[in-house]
Design an enzyme around this catalytic site. Sequence first.
Site, PDB file in Angstrom:
ATOM      1  CG  HIS A 275      -5.266   8.678  -9.998  1.00  0.00           C
ATOM      2  ND1 HIS A 275      -5.884   8.828  -8.768  1.00  0.00           N
ATOM      3  CD2 HIS A 275      -4.518   7.546  -9.898  1.00  0.00           C
ATOM      4  CE1 HIS A 275      -5.508   7.841  -7.971  1.00  0.00           C
ATOM      5  NE2 HIS A 275      -4.684   7.042  -8.624  1.00  0.00           N
ATOM      6  CD  GLU A 276      -2.673   5.679 -12.570  1.00  0.00           C
ATOM      7  OE1 GLU A 276      -1.594   5.537 -11.969  1.00  0.00           O
ATOM      8  OE2 GLU A 276      -3.732   5.126 -12.205  1.00  0.00           O
ATOM      9  CG  HIS A 279       0.451   7.326  -8.599  1.00  0.00           C
ATOM     10  ND1 HIS A 279       0.599   7.182  -7.241  1.00  0.00           N
ATOM     11  CD2 HIS A 279      -0.783   6.840  -8.899  1.00  0.00           C
ATOM     12  CE1 HIS A 279      -0.506   6.635  -6.732  1.00  0.00           C
ATOM     13  NE2 HIS A 279      -1.355   6.423  -7.717  1.00  0.00           N
ATOM     14  CD  GLU A 305      -3.218   5.585  -4.658  1.00  0.00           C
ATOM     15  OE1 GLU A 305      -3.876   6.470  -5.244  1.00  0.00           O
ATOM     16  OE2 GLU A 305      -2.709   4.611  -5.238  1.00  0.00           O
TER      17      GLU A 305
END
Length: 510
Positions: A275-276, A279, A305
Amino acid sequence: MNLLKNGGLCQMELAQAITKLDALQRKMFAYNHAMGVLYYDGATAAPAGSAANRGETMAVLSEAEYLMATGPEMIDLLDFLYAHNDELTQKQRRIVEMLRKDLAELRCIPQEEYAAASKLMAESTAAWHEAKPRSDFSIFAPYLEKVIETKKRFAHYVKPDIDPYEYYLDTYEPGLTRRKCDEFFAALRARVVPLLKRVQAARQVDASFLTGDFPLEAQRKLSDELMEIMRIDRSFCSIGETEHPFTTNFTKRDVRITTHYYPDNAVSSMYSVIHEGGHALYELHTADEDMYNGLGSGVSMGLHESQSRFYENLVGRSRGFVTFLAPRLRALFLQQLGGVSDDALYRAVNRCEASLVRTEADELTYSLHIMVRYEIEKKLFADEISVAEIPQEWNRLYQEYLGVTPSCDRDGCLQDSHWSDGSFGYFPSYALGSAYGAQMLARMRETVDVDACEKNGDLAPINAWLCEHIWQYGCLYKPAELLERVFETPFDPKYYLDYLETKFTEIYGL
């Protein structure tokens, strides 16, 4: 630069003005960089007792940055460049537009209050870091009251004629309103809740093998491998450990992601890193020439997101990618996963279960977690509930939406760090980002064999498509403009809802 005053107007050469503005932006970047490093340090490695000193430093730096951003030199430059808007390039016009907006808003906030707010956020974040492990909301509540009061006051300073909460929704996702949010969540609720009931009535998926003894060093090795598979350049991106994972970017040459390792659950950190990492990829691939100006970052939290949720779920939880990862997971955690088949692993990491913790939620129930936070934020800003009533309201909504009730604040209203630094209006971007990502996937499939990429662990074509259509532009386009360029049709949550229905119908044999 010489500024020649004539009748109150500022006359200067256009090229000189552009050069001067660039220099000012670089100075402002330096202050923001320093404050960002302090925040990152406070959330990862700084001693617990250092918050007060760090807050004092943040106040001094933010005051200097405020004076630079609102000073006469900046005002003269922006006024002059705006008067010559037709002579600027597309990027220069966008930079001036963004800076003028920021300037107009900053000038509404008294300097001393702006500095005091930076100090307060540092202290509030430290209080949250203390309160969560102790599962004691009363430690955090006094700071949260001050944060909310400050955010309301600032919103009234800037936009006195609109709902303060609506102002913050627009801050994180320009153009977003409560009406749009309500319509979006209503669409999700109408299809997610019935689908969830069907899933809950079906034969449940076994995920018991995902809980056990997972050595932390093996988990850290897995994080390194995941970053390599995602093609994250470790020369410019590091990984740290914190209570609540986050990503921070200073420039495209310095991006920091974080995770949290649980000794009894390797999947939590695995998907946190993916997830990170989404980003990070966005920030690492903005244009080189925008590194020190306002364009060199993701354009909105919804778009950001969309990237993190895209990699975490649409890629990371796909059958192909889980099948690709399975041999690596079995090798790293032989005792726990050695006898687990690829199919069993795929179903386990996609198990749907009403749970308490947002970051551990499955794709299907995730939006319900976001709706809890959205409803509470609306009520706080409308003075319909007090800070002291948050735990009670939180537990009530969890029971209503998910059928579960937290037994402690740690797994309830203290689980997220966002409110500690005043990030109200942020949470809807998680659900919007998930929906954006599903529509992006549909467009991507027209030219990219996504299934093959996932099955082979070759994410280069996926990265390239996202870079071509999204990452390289940074903030050049407004969110709605960028989405229109990507989708070539209006945004429609139906893509996301169809994706969820197709996936969970197959997994649960509905």
